[in-house]
Design a protein around this motif. Structure first.
Motif, PDB file in Angstrom:
ATOM      1  N   VAL A 242       0.826  -1.212   0.000  1.00 55.47           N
ATOM      2  CA  VAL A 242       0.000   0.000   0.000  1.00 55.47           C
ATOM      3  C   VAL A 242       0.858   1.260   0.000  1.00 55.47           C
ATOM      4  O   VAL A 242       0.347   2.365  -0.199  1.00 55.47           O
ATOM      5  CB  VAL A 242      -0.933   0.017   1.231  1.00 55.47           C
ATOM      6  N   HIS A 243       2.166   1.117   0.231  1.00 52.89           N
ATOM      7  CA  HIS A 243       3.052   2.279   0.303  1.00 52.89           C
ATOM      8  C   HIS A 243       3.636   2.667  -1.059  1.00 52.89           C
ATOM      9  O   HIS A 243       4.332   3.682  -1.156  1.00 52.89           O
ATOM     10  CB  HIS A 243       4.182   2.003   1.288  1.00 52.89           C
ATOM     11  N   GLU A 244       3.384   1.900  -2.086  1.00 49.79           N
ATOM     12  CA  GLU A 244       3.896   2.243  -3.412  1.00 49.79           C
ATOM     13  C   GLU A 244       3.085   3.381  -4.019  1.00 49.79           C
ATOM     14  O   GLU A 244       1.878   3.487  -3.796  1.00 49.79           O
ATOM     15  CB  GLU A 244       3.807   1.030  -4.338  1.00 49.79           C
ATOM     16  N   PRO A 245       3.717   4.270  -4.798  1.00 49.43           N
ATOM     17  CA  PRO A 245       2.952   5.261  -5.563  1.00 49.43           C
ATOM     18  C   PRO A 245       1.936   4.555  -6.463  1.00 49.43           C
ATOM     19  O   PRO A 245       2.283   3.594  -7.153  1.00 49.43           O
ATOM     20  CB  PRO A 245       4.030   5.969  -6.389  1.00 49.43           C
ATOM     21  N   THR A 246       0.704   5.015  -6.428  1.00 53.41           N
ATOM     22  CA  THR A 246      -0.385   4.315  -7.107  1.00 53.41           C
ATOM     23  C   THR A 246      -1.192   5.279  -7.959  1.00 53.41           C
ATOM     24  O   THR A 246      -1.494   6.397  -7.518  1.00 53.41           O
ATOM     25  CB  THR A 246      -1.313   3.643  -6.064  1.00 53.41           C
ATOM     26  N   CYS A 247      -1.546   4.857  -9.138  1.00 51.38           N
ATOM     27  CA  CYS A 247      -2.367   5.673 -10.028  1.00 51.38           C
ATOM     28  C   CYS A 247      -3.756   5.840  -9.434  1.00 51.38           C
ATOM     29  O   CYS A 247      -4.433   4.857  -9.121  1.00 51.38           O
ATOM     30  CB  CYS A 247      -2.451   5.019 -11.410  1.00 51.38           C
ATOM     31  N   GLY A 248      -4.192   7.088  -9.295  1.00 52.27           N
ATOM     32  CA  GLY A 248      -5.512   7.348  -8.735  1.00 52.27           C
ATOM     33  C   GLY A 248      -6.644   7.083  -9.692  1.00 52.27           C
ATOM     34  O   GLY A 248      -7.809   7.250  -9.333  1.00 52.27           O
ATOM     35  N   ILE A 249      -6.315   6.643 -10.906  1.00 48.33           N
ATOM     36  CA  ILE A 249      -7.353   6.384 -11.912  1.00 48.33           C
ATOM     37  C   ILE A 249      -7.567   4.884 -12.094  1.00 48.33           C
ATOM     38  O   ILE A 249      -8.671   4.377 -11.913  1.00 48.33           O
ATOM     39  CB  ILE A 249      -6.970   7.042 -13.249  1.00 48.33           C
TER      40      ILE A 249
ATOM     41  N   CYS B 135       3.191   1.555  -8.799  1.00 43.15           N
ATOM     42  CA  CYS B 135       4.468   1.835  -9.444  1.00 43.15           C
ATOM     43  C   CYS B 135       5.568   1.847  -8.388  1.00 43.15           C
ATOM     44  O   CYS B 135       5.329   2.185  -7.231  1.00 43.15           O
ATOM     45  CB  CYS B 135       4.428   3.185 -10.171  1.00 43.15           C
ATOM     46  N   ARG B 136       6.773   1.504  -8.804  1.00 41.21           N
ATOM     47  CA  ARG B 136       7.876   1.434  -7.844  1.00 41.21           C
ATOM     48  C   ARG B 136       8.318   2.819  -7.383  1.00 41.21           C
ATOM     49  O   ARG B 136       8.781   2.980  -6.261  1.00 41.21           O
ATOM     50  CB  ARG B 136       9.066   0.699  -8.480  1.00 41.21           C
ATOM     51  N   SER B 137       8.150   3.821  -8.213  1.00 42.51           N
ATOM     52  CA  SER B 137       8.569   5.174  -7.861  1.00 42.51           C
ATOM     53  C   SER B 137       7.585   6.174  -8.458  1.00 42.51           C
ATOM     54  O   SER B 137       6.773   5.843  -9.315  1.00 42.51           O
ATOM     55  CB  SER B 137       9.975   5.455  -8.397  1.00 42.51           C
ATOM     56  N   PHE B 138       7.677   7.425  -7.978  1.00 42.64           N
ATOM     57  CA  PHE B 138       6.834   8.469  -8.544  1.00 42.64           C
ATOM     58  C   PHE B 138       7.224   8.764  -9.989  1.00 42.64           C
ATOM     59  O   PHE B 138       6.391   9.190 -10.782  1.00 42.64           O
ATOM     60  CB  PHE B 138       6.926   9.735  -7.700  1.00 42.64           C
ATOM     61  N   GLU B 139       8.494   8.531 -10.342  1.00 39.32           N
ATOM     62  CA  GLU B 139       8.901   8.721 -11.728  1.00 39.32           C
ATOM     63  C   GLU B 139       8.206   7.708 -12.635  1.00 39.32           C
ATOM     64  O   GLU B 139       7.783   8.034 -13.740  1.00 39.32           O
ATOM     65  CB  GLU B 139      10.415   8.600 -11.849  1.00 39.32           C
ATOM     66  N   SER B 140       8.077   6.460 -12.156  1.00 36.86           N
ATOM     67  CA  SER B 140       7.353   5.448 -12.926  1.00 36.86           C
ATOM     68  C   SER B 140       5.886   5.831 -13.065  1.00 36.86           C
ATOM     69  O   SER B 140       5.280   5.654 -14.133  1.00 36.86           O
ATOM     70  CB  SER B 140       7.475   4.081 -12.245  1.00 36.86           C
ATOM     71  N   LEU B 141       5.312   6.348 -11.990  1.00 35.84           N
ATOM     72  CA  LEU B 141       3.918   6.784 -12.044  1.00 35.84           C
ATOM     73  C   LEU B 141       3.770   7.968 -12.999  1.00 35.84           C
ATOM     74  O   LEU B 141       2.804   8.036 -13.769  1.00 35.84           O
ATOM     75  CB  LEU B 141       3.446   7.169 -10.641  1.00 35.84           C
ATOM     76  N   ARG B 142       4.734   8.873 -12.971  1.00 38.87           N
ATOM     77  CA  ARG B 142       4.677  10.031 -13.884  1.00 38.87           C
ATOM     78  C   ARG B 142       4.721   9.578 -15.336  1.00 38.87           C
ATOM     79  O   ARG B 142       4.006  10.104 -16.200  1.00 38.87           O
ATOM     80  CB  ARG B 142       5.841  10.979 -13.575  1.00 38.87           C
TER      81      ARG B 142
ATOM     82  N   GLU C  26      17.940  11.324  -1.526  1.00 34.36           N
ATOM     83  CA  GLU C  26      18.745  10.778  -2.611  1.00 34.36           C
ATOM     84  C   GLU C  26      18.553   9.271  -2.746  1.00 34.36           C
ATOM     85  O   GLU C  26      18.634   8.726  -3.852  1.00 34.36           O
ATOM     86  CB  GLU C  26      20.222  11.073  -2.365  1.00 34.36           C
ATOM     87  N   LYS C  27      18.241   8.589  -1.640  1.00 33.79           N
ATOM     88  CA  LYS C  27      18.180   7.128  -1.655  1.00 33.79           C
ATOM     89  C   LYS C  27      16.789   6.570  -1.369  1.00 33.79           C
ATOM     90  O   LYS C  27      16.628   5.355  -1.269  1.00 33.79           O
ATOM     91  CB  LYS C  27      19.170   6.563  -0.628  1.00 33.79           C
ATOM     92  N   TYR C  28      15.792   7.424  -1.265  1.00 32.31           N
ATOM     93  CA  TYR C  28      14.436   6.963  -0.949  1.00 32.31           C
ATOM     94  C   TYR C  28      13.792   6.396  -2.212  1.00 32.31           C
ATOM     95  O   TYR C  28      13.622   7.120  -3.204  1.00 32.31           O
ATOM     96  CB  TYR C  28      13.624   8.132  -0.414  1.00 32.31           C
ATOM     97  N   PRO C  29      13.438   5.111  -2.243  1.00 29.76           N
ATOM     98  CA  PRO C  29      12.962   4.476  -3.483  1.00 29.76           C
ATOM     99  C   PRO C  29      11.864   5.229  -4.229  1.00 29.76           C
ATOM    100  O   PRO C  29      11.951   5.360  -5.461  1.00 29.76           O
ATOM    101  CB  PRO C  29      12.498   3.093  -3.005  1.00 29.76           C
ATOM    102  N   PRO C  30      10.814   5.746  -3.580  1.00 31.73           N
ATOM    103  CA  PRO C  30       9.782   6.451  -4.356  1.00 31.73           C
ATOM    104  C   PRO C  30      10.278   7.703  -5.069  1.00 31.73           C
ATOM    105  O   PRO C  30       9.625   8.179  -6.001  1.00 31.73           O
ATOM    106  CB  PRO C  30       8.736   6.810  -3.289  1.00 31.73           C
ATOM    107  N   LEU C  31      11.428   8.261  -4.659  1.00 30.35           N
ATOM    108  CA  LEU C  31      11.950   9.476  -5.283  1.00 30.35           C
ATOM    109  C   LEU C  31      13.070   9.200  -6.282  1.00 30.35           C
ATOM    110  O   LEU C  31      13.644  10.133  -6.844  1.00 30.35           O
ATOM    111  CB  LEU C  31      12.465  10.440  -4.213  1.00 30.35           C
ATOM    112  N   MET C  32      13.368   7.925  -6.517  1.00 31.58           N
ATOM    113  CA  MET C  32      14.452   7.597  -7.430  1.00 31.58           C
ATOM    114  C   MET C  32      13.945   7.455  -8.861  1.00 31.58           C
ATOM    115  O   MET C  32      12.738   7.408  -9.113  1.00 31.58           O
ATOM    116  CB  MET C  32      15.144   6.313  -6.961  1.00 31.58           C
TER     117      MET C  32
END
Length: 349
Positions: A39-46, A51-58, A247-253
């Motif tokens: 539940v802690h992974e970035p998730t598409c609200g649609i 997704c593994r990171s916010f970049e993947s979600l973007r 720098e090392k937080y997975p959702p921000l990589m």
């Protein structure tokens, strides 16, 4: 007689988190064993894709090859900073105006240039602080990083400590174009040993380093970007459990699992520019603290044991449970899956 529940073949081998389709059920089980969906992974609200990171979600929402249905909805109701999807275009406009922060930190940052500011106290005080350093160059070619300036702020972006630092070896390159540091600033500055002791004692807050507890202790949470490098340059030892490094937080990589620069993270997730000329460590502190506070405030489902490393979860995907796991639906497997990183939302619990 096979007592396992039967599911439609088109959905049976499809991951309920990332929607990957597998030819065989055992391949889906292996995927869940190593993916650590949670539940802690970035998730598409649609569409609900994890997704593994916010970049993947973007990339999923607005990248070169987005999912078209999600892209169209996000274009009208999505926030380009936090990637949330709002109820209406009007709600989106109001939200995004608040979500985009400004870089109105210059005045306070300039005050830091006046000299030493030392409000570090043991005992009561902020539980979360951000630290940033600026490096001068040492060695024959000036390539050796030497901490020459350090700043610490609290959650409200107040400066707790600022000082120029006299390195233990001679500075051969002041890197003035980016640091703004001149030789006279370091001539009567605090020594490295003095700064190291002040910061070490403040972070530990009366607790020995080896006795620091991640929860219910007195030691402070330390926020920053590239903190391994900063702490090494300051000769400060600190427990990794108390460090929150953007720098090392997975959702921000990056999607490639490499680190993003703080300059990029600030522009992409906070909506303003930093490090455009001479760089102030106060500005970096503010950016990392804002990123931390934004991610800490995420409303994730509360789980009693949220980490895959918790002893209660060690057998969730054990190989001896293979047959039992193959009898589960994708949703049931997702329900027992746990994160392999510490989500910063857990700091708010």
């Amino acid at each position: 007689m096979d007592s396992r529940i039967k599911y439609p073949e088109t959905h049976r081998n499809k991951c309920a988190a990332c929607f990957r389709q597998f030819n065989k059920l055992e391949h889906l089980v292996e995927h869940m064993r190593i993916s650590y969906h949670s539940v802690h992974e970035p998730t598409c609200g649609i569409c609900g894709k994890h997704c593994r990171s916010f970049e993947s979600l973007r990339e999923h929402l607005i990248g070169p090859l987005p999912k078209h249905e999600c892209r169209d909805i996000f274009a009208n109701r999505g926030c380009k900073f936090c990637l949330k999807v709002l109820e209406s275009p009007y709600s989106q406009r109001i939200h995004q105006e608040r979500c985009q922060l400004s870089a109105n930190t210059g005045l306070i940052g300039r005050f830091a240039n006046l000299g030493i500011r030392d409000n570090l106290t043991i005992g009561k005080g902020p539980q979360v602080v951000a630290l940033a350093c600026k490096m001068a160059g040492g060695g024959s070619d000036g390539s050796l990083d030497l901490c020459a300036r350090v700043c610490i702020i609290d959650e409200r972006e107040n400066i707790l400590f600022h000082s120029y630092v006299k390195p233990p070896i001679p500075v051969t390159n002041y890197r003035y174009e980016t640091t703004g540091i001149r030789p006279e600033y370091l001539r009567d500055a605090m020594t490295m040993r003095q700064v190291q002791r002040r910061i070490q004692d403040f972070l530990c807050n009366g607790e020995p380093v080896w006795k620091i507890r991640p929860k219910s202790g007195r030691a402070r949470i330390l926020v920053g970007h590239g903190l391994d490098h900063d702490l090494e340059s300051l000769q400060v030892e600190y427990r990794s459990e108390m460090i929150r490094d953007t720098e090392k937080y997975p959702p921000l990589m990056k999607t490639s699992k490499l680190s993003n620069s703080l300059k990029y993270l600030t522009q992409a997730y906070l909506g303003y520019e930093i490090q455009t000329g001479m760089q102030d460590p106060y500005e970096d502190c503010v950016a990392t603290m804002r990123l931390y506070m934004r991610l800490r405030s995420q409303a994730h489902k509360i789980e009693e044991y949220p980490l895959a490393s918790d002893p209660q979860n060690k057998n969730n995907f054990a190989s001896w449970r293979q047959r039992e796991l193959e009898g589960m639906s994708p949703d049931q497997m997702l329900a027992i899956s746990r994160s392999d990183y510490y989500c910063w939302c857990l700091d708010s619990i």
